[in-house]
Design a protein around this motif. Structure first.
Motif, PDB file in Angstrom:
ATOM      1  N   VAL A 141      -2.484   9.270 -31.083  1.00 53.18           N
ATOM      2  CA  VAL A 141      -0.869   9.191 -31.284  1.00 53.18           C
ATOM      3  C   VAL A 141      -0.596  10.033 -30.272  1.00 53.18           C
ATOM      4  O   VAL A 141       0.591   9.645 -29.609  1.00 53.18           O
ATOM      5  CB  VAL A 141      -0.934   9.024 -33.264  1.00 53.18           C
ATOM      6  CG1 VAL A 141       0.263   9.333 -33.212  1.00 53.18           C
ATOM      7  CG2 VAL A 141      -1.784   8.256 -34.563  1.00 53.18           C
ATOM      8  N   TRP A 142      -0.567  11.373 -30.211  1.00 49.55           N
ATOM      9  CA  TRP A 142       0.185  12.794 -29.855  1.00 49.55           C
ATOM     10  C   TRP A 142      -0.419  11.891 -28.636  1.00 49.55           C
ATOM     11  O   TRP A 142       1.079  12.175 -27.810  1.00 49.55           O
ATOM     12  CB  TRP A 142      -0.622  13.423 -29.917  1.00 49.55           C
ATOM     13  CG  TRP A 142      -0.107  15.162 -29.477  1.00 49.55           C
ATOM     14  CD1 TRP A 142      -0.086  15.728 -28.774  1.00 49.55           C
ATOM     15  CD2 TRP A 142       1.500  15.312 -29.933  1.00 49.55           C
ATOM     16  NE1 TRP A 142       0.938  16.293 -28.696  1.00 49.55           N
ATOM     17  CE2 TRP A 142       1.628  16.953 -29.947  1.00 49.55           C
ATOM     18  CE3 TRP A 142       2.156  15.153 -31.010  1.00 49.55           C
ATOM     19  CZ2 TRP A 142       2.923  17.436 -29.730  1.00 49.55           C
ATOM     20  CZ3 TRP A 142       3.043  15.345 -31.518  1.00 49.55           C
ATOM     21  CH2 TRP A 142       3.803  16.661 -30.758  1.00 49.55           C
ATOM     22  N   ASP A 143      -0.779  11.430 -28.041  1.00 45.53           N
ATOM     23  CA  ASP A 143      -0.915  12.036 -26.584  1.00 45.53           C
ATOM     24  C   ASP A 143      -0.292  10.207 -26.069  1.00 45.53           C
ATOM     25  O   ASP A 143      -0.912  10.121 -25.085  1.00 45.53           O
ATOM     26  CB  ASP A 143      -2.624  11.887 -26.072  1.00 45.53           C
ATOM     27  CG  ASP A 143      -2.632  12.797 -26.327  1.00 45.53           C
ATOM     28  OD1 ASP A 143      -1.941  13.784 -26.483  1.00 45.53           O
ATOM     29  OD2 ASP A 143      -4.537  13.241 -26.200  1.00 45.53           O
ATOM     30  N   HIS A 144      -0.376   9.149 -26.948  1.00 45.23           N
ATOM     31  CA  HIS A 144       0.072   7.547 -26.165  1.00 45.23           C
ATOM     32  C   HIS A 144       0.702   6.837 -26.976  1.00 45.23           C
ATOM     33  O   HIS A 144       0.490   5.580 -26.380  1.00 45.23           O
ATOM     34  CB  HIS A 144      -2.123   6.609 -26.288  1.00 45.23           C
ATOM     35  CG  HIS A 144      -2.742   7.561 -25.396  1.00 45.23           C
ATOM     36  ND1 HIS A 144      -2.864   7.029 -24.056  1.00 45.23           N
ATOM     37  CD2 HIS A 144      -3.973   8.905 -26.096  1.00 45.23           C
ATOM     38  CE1 HIS A 144      -3.744   7.921 -23.506  1.00 45.23           C
ATOM     39  NE2 HIS A 144      -4.516   8.607 -24.692  1.00 45.23           N
ATOM     40  N   SER A 145       1.421   7.222 -27.861  1.00 42.04           N
ATOM     41  CA  SER A 145       2.676   6.772 -28.374  1.00 42.04           C
ATOM     42  C   SER A 145       3.826   7.659 -27.600  1.00 42.04           C
ATOM     43  O   SER A 145       3.847   8.720 -27.554  1.00 42.04           O
ATOM     44  CB  SER A 145       2.141   6.637 -30.070  1.00 42.04           C
ATOM     45  OG  SER A 145       2.556   8.378 -30.967  1.00 42.04           O
TER      46      SER A 145
END
Length: 75
Positions: A10-14
């Motif tokens: 979630v943190w890296d790809h959203s």
């Protein structure tokens, strides 16, 4: 949701950092659709999310690779 691989995904790809309310709204819509809508609508929503998740891979800070569609993370 608190597994490091899920959080990293979630943190890296959203767009969570730029659009926290939008992310929350989309997640709530997914939950509502898969809980209360027709089976066809629920399965369509699940298919859309799975299609996105199959492309998301990364590496945790400790060097451990992760894949968002890893069955262990999804469980």
């Amino acid at each position: 949701m608190l597994h490091p691989g899920m959080l990293a995904g979630v943190w890296d790809h959203s767009r969570l950092r730029e659009d926290m309310h939008g992310r929350l709204r989309r997640t709530a819509r997914f939950i509502a659709t898969t809980t209360y809508d027709s089976r066809e609508e629920a399965e369509a929503a699940i298919a859309r999310v799975r299609a996105v998740h199959t492309r998301i891979r990364g590496t945790l800070p400790d060097g451990t690779p992760y894949a968002v569609d890893d069955p262990a993370l999804l469980a």
